[in-house]
Write a protein that holds these residues in place. Structure first.
Motif, PDB file in Angstrom:
ATOM      1  N   MET A   1       7.676  17.103   5.587  1.00  0.00           N
ATOM      2  CA  MET A   1       7.574  16.569   6.919  1.00  0.00           C
ATOM      3  C   MET A   1       6.253  17.006   7.566  1.00  0.00           C
ATOM      4  N   LEU A   2       5.824  18.204   7.261  1.00  0.00           N
ATOM      5  CA  LEU A   2       4.570  18.695   7.823  1.00  0.00           C
ATOM      6  C   LEU A   2       3.392  17.900   7.266  1.00  0.00           C
ATOM      7  N   ALA A   3       3.431  17.589   5.966  1.00  0.00           N
ATOM      8  CA  ALA A   3       2.328  16.830   5.357  1.00  0.00           C
ATOM      9  C   ALA A   3       2.233  15.436   5.964  1.00  0.00           C
ATOM     10  N   GLU A   4       3.382  14.820   6.238  1.00  0.00           N
ATOM     11  CA  GLU A   4       3.368  13.479   6.834  1.00  0.00           C
ATOM     12  C   GLU A   4       2.772  13.520   8.240  1.00  0.00           C
ATOM     13  N   THR A   5       3.096  14.561   8.993  1.00  0.00           N
ATOM     14  CA  THR A   5       2.567  14.708  10.348  1.00  0.00           C
ATOM     15  C   THR A   5       1.055  14.905  10.314  1.00  0.00           C
ATOM     16  N   ILE A   6       0.592  15.726   9.374  1.00  0.00           N
ATOM     17  CA  ILE A   6      -0.846  15.975   9.257  1.00  0.00           C
ATOM     18  C   ILE A   6      -1.581  14.696   8.877  1.00  0.00           C
ATOM     19  N   CYS A   7      -1.028  13.941   7.927  1.00  0.00           N
ATOM     20  CA  CYS A   7      -1.677  12.692   7.515  1.00  0.00           C
ATOM     21  C   CYS A   7      -1.718  11.687   8.663  1.00  0.00           C
ATOM     22  N   SER A   8      -0.656  11.637   9.456  1.00  0.00           N
ATOM     23  CA  SER A   8      -0.636  10.721  10.609  1.00  0.00           C
ATOM     24  C   SER A   8      -1.682  11.129  11.639  1.00  0.00           C
ATOM     25  N   ALA A   9      -1.832  12.431  11.871  1.00  0.00           N
ATOM     26  CA  ALA A   9      -2.827  12.911  12.826  1.00  0.00           C
ATOM     27  C   ALA A   9      -4.242  12.618  12.330  1.00  0.00           C
ATOM     28  N   VAL A  10      -4.471  12.787  11.041  1.00  0.00           N
ATOM     29  CA  VAL A  10      -5.795  12.492  10.473  1.00  0.00           C
ATOM     30  C   VAL A  10      -6.106  11.004  10.623  1.00  0.00           C
ATOM     31  N   SER A  11      -5.112  10.154  10.400  1.00  0.00           N
ATOM     32  CA  SER A  11      -5.322   8.708  10.549  1.00  0.00           C
ATOM     33  C   SER A  11      -5.624   8.350  11.993  1.00  0.00           C
ATOM     34  N   ALA A  12      -4.886   8.951  12.927  1.00  0.00           N
ATOM     35  CA  ALA A  12      -5.125   8.667  14.349  1.00  0.00           C
ATOM     36  C   ALA A  12      -6.526   9.118  14.757  1.00  0.00           C
ATOM     37  N   ALA A  13      -6.939  10.287  14.312  1.00  0.00           N
ATOM     38  CA  ALA A  13      -8.281  10.785  14.641  1.00  0.00           C
ATOM     39  C   ALA A  13      -9.353   9.883  14.039  1.00  0.00           C
ATOM     40  N   ILE A  33     -15.041   3.436   8.456  1.00  0.00           N
ATOM     41  CA  ILE A  33     -14.317   4.617   8.930  1.00  0.00           C
ATOM     42  C   ILE A  33     -12.839   4.280   9.137  1.00  0.00           C
ATOM     43  N   ALA A  34     -12.555   3.097   9.683  1.00  0.00           N
ATOM     44  CA  ALA A  34     -11.161   2.673   9.880  1.00  0.00           C
ATOM     45  C   ALA A  34     -10.441   2.541   8.539  1.00  0.00           C
ATOM     46  N   ALA A  35     -11.142   2.030   7.539  1.00  0.00           N
ATOM     47  CA  ALA A  35     -10.525   1.892   6.215  1.00  0.00           C
ATOM     48  C   ALA A  35     -10.172   3.256   5.644  1.00  0.00           C
ATOM     49  N   TYR A  36     -11.103   4.207   5.754  1.00  0.00           N
ATOM     50  CA  TYR A  36     -10.826   5.558   5.255  1.00  0.00           C
ATOM     51  C   TYR A  36      -9.703   6.229   6.056  1.00  0.00           C
ATOM     52  N   SER A  37      -9.645   5.984   7.343  1.00  0.00           N
ATOM     53  CA  SER A  37      -8.636   6.650   8.158  1.00  0.00           C
ATOM     54  C   SER A  37      -7.242   6.059   7.946  1.00  0.00           C
ATOM     55  N   LEU A  38      -7.133   4.849   7.470  1.00  0.00           N
ATOM     56  CA  LEU A  38      -5.822   4.254   7.210  1.00  0.00           C
ATOM     57  C   LEU A  38      -5.232   4.695   5.866  1.00  0.00           C
ATOM     58  N   LEU A  39      -6.052   5.256   4.980  1.00  0.00           N
ATOM     59  CA  LEU A  39      -5.557   5.691   3.668  1.00  0.00           C
ATOM     60  C   LEU A  39      -4.472   6.772   3.752  1.00  0.00           C
ATOM     61  N   PRO A  40      -4.647   7.848   4.526  1.00  0.00           N
ATOM     62  CA  PRO A  40      -3.575   8.856   4.582  1.00  0.00           C
ATOM     63  C   PRO A  40      -2.258   8.290   5.104  1.00  0.00           C
ATOM     64  N   LEU A  41      -2.323   7.415   6.099  1.00  0.00           N
ATOM     65  CA  LEU A  41      -1.108   6.811   6.633  1.00  0.00           C
ATOM     66  C   LEU A  41      -0.435   5.926   5.583  1.00  0.00           C
ATOM     67  N   GLY A  42      -1.232   5.194   4.824  1.00  0.00           N
ATOM     68  CA  GLY A  42      -0.684   4.365   3.749  1.00  0.00           C
ATOM     69  C   GLY A  42      -0.031   5.208   2.665  1.00  0.00           C
ATOM     70  N   LEU A  43      -0.618   6.359   2.348  1.00  0.00           N
ATOM     71  CA  LEU A  43      -0.025   7.258   1.358  1.00  0.00           C
ATOM     72  C   LEU A  43       1.304   7.823   1.838  1.00  0.00           C
ATOM     73  N   VAL A  44       1.399   8.111   3.127  1.00  0.00           N
ATOM     74  CA  VAL A  44       2.657   8.616   3.677  1.00  0.00           C
ATOM     75  C   VAL A  44       3.733   7.538   3.573  1.00  0.00           C
ATOM     76  N   LEU A  45       3.394   6.324   3.941  1.00  0.00           N
ATOM     77  CA  LEU A  45       4.383   5.244   3.954  1.00  0.00           C
ATOM     78  C   LEU A  45       4.830   4.840   2.557  1.00  0.00           C
ATOM     79  N   THR A  46       4.000   5.007   1.546  1.00  0.00           N
ATOM     80  CA  THR A  46       4.412   4.659   0.179  1.00  0.00           C
ATOM     81  C   THR A  46       5.208   5.778  -0.488  1.00  0.00           C
ATOM     82  N   GLY A  47       5.207   6.962   0.074  1.00  0.00           N
ATOM     83  CA  GLY A  47       5.943   8.075  -0.519  1.00  0.00           C
ATOM     84  C   GLY A  47       5.099   8.918  -1.454  1.00  0.00           C
ATOM     85  N   ALA A  48       3.830   8.602  -1.570  1.00  0.00           N
ATOM     86  CA  ALA A  48       2.957   9.353  -2.470  1.00  0.00           C
ATOM     87  C   ALA A  48       2.763  10.792  -1.987  1.00  0.00           C
TER      88      ALA A  48
END
Length: 149
Positions: A1-13, A33-48
């Protein structure tokens, strides 16, 4: 849960930085920059991310990574030894066959340059002294050829 929160914060930033970059009219950089910032959020949503966190704390996974590392080191070591020995497998086989042939036929029984010696002709004139020094060098040449130099 902590990793998902961190990835979401990185995407928002990252999206915030992309918005500021777009405000400065650098749209190409903002899109990148937007493309790179959406990658962590996409990884969270896929379960990776959940899989990676589960793998990071698994002893079995670390043993597997260790075995992969050992295999990689063995591969590199064998490649280095192969290069040090020289050539490919075919070349090494040919060199080994030549060495066996060399052992079966002593070098002393062969002429120094590998050619058959001319028959001694009693009517032939004696060789000049310069030709005899060439024979000395031919022995040296034969030794160098034998060692592949």
């Amino acid at each position: 849960m902590l990793a998902e929160t961190i990835c979401s914060a990185v995407s928002a930033a990252g999206l915030g930085i992309a918005a500021i970059t777009a405000y400065r009219r650098r749209f190409l950089s903002a899109a990148r920059i937007a493309a790179y910032s959406l990658l962590p959020l996409g990884l969270v949503l896929t379960g990776a991310v959940e899989w990676a966190v589960g793998t990071a704390f698994s002893l079995t996974a670390w043993v597997g990574f260790g075995l992969i590392g050992v295999a990689w080191l063995l591969f590199l070591t064998t490649r280095a030894v192969e290069r040090r020995r020289g050539g490919s497998r075919k070349e090494r086989k040919a060199a080994a066959a030549a060495a066996r042939h060399e052992a079966a036929e002593p070098a002393a029984s062969r002429p120094s340059l590998g050619r058959s010696a001319p028959a001694a002709d009693p009517a032939a004139p004696a060789r000049p002294k310069a030709a005899r020094t060439d024979d000395d060098f031919s022995d040296i040449e034969a030794i160098l050829k034998k060692h592949g130099i």
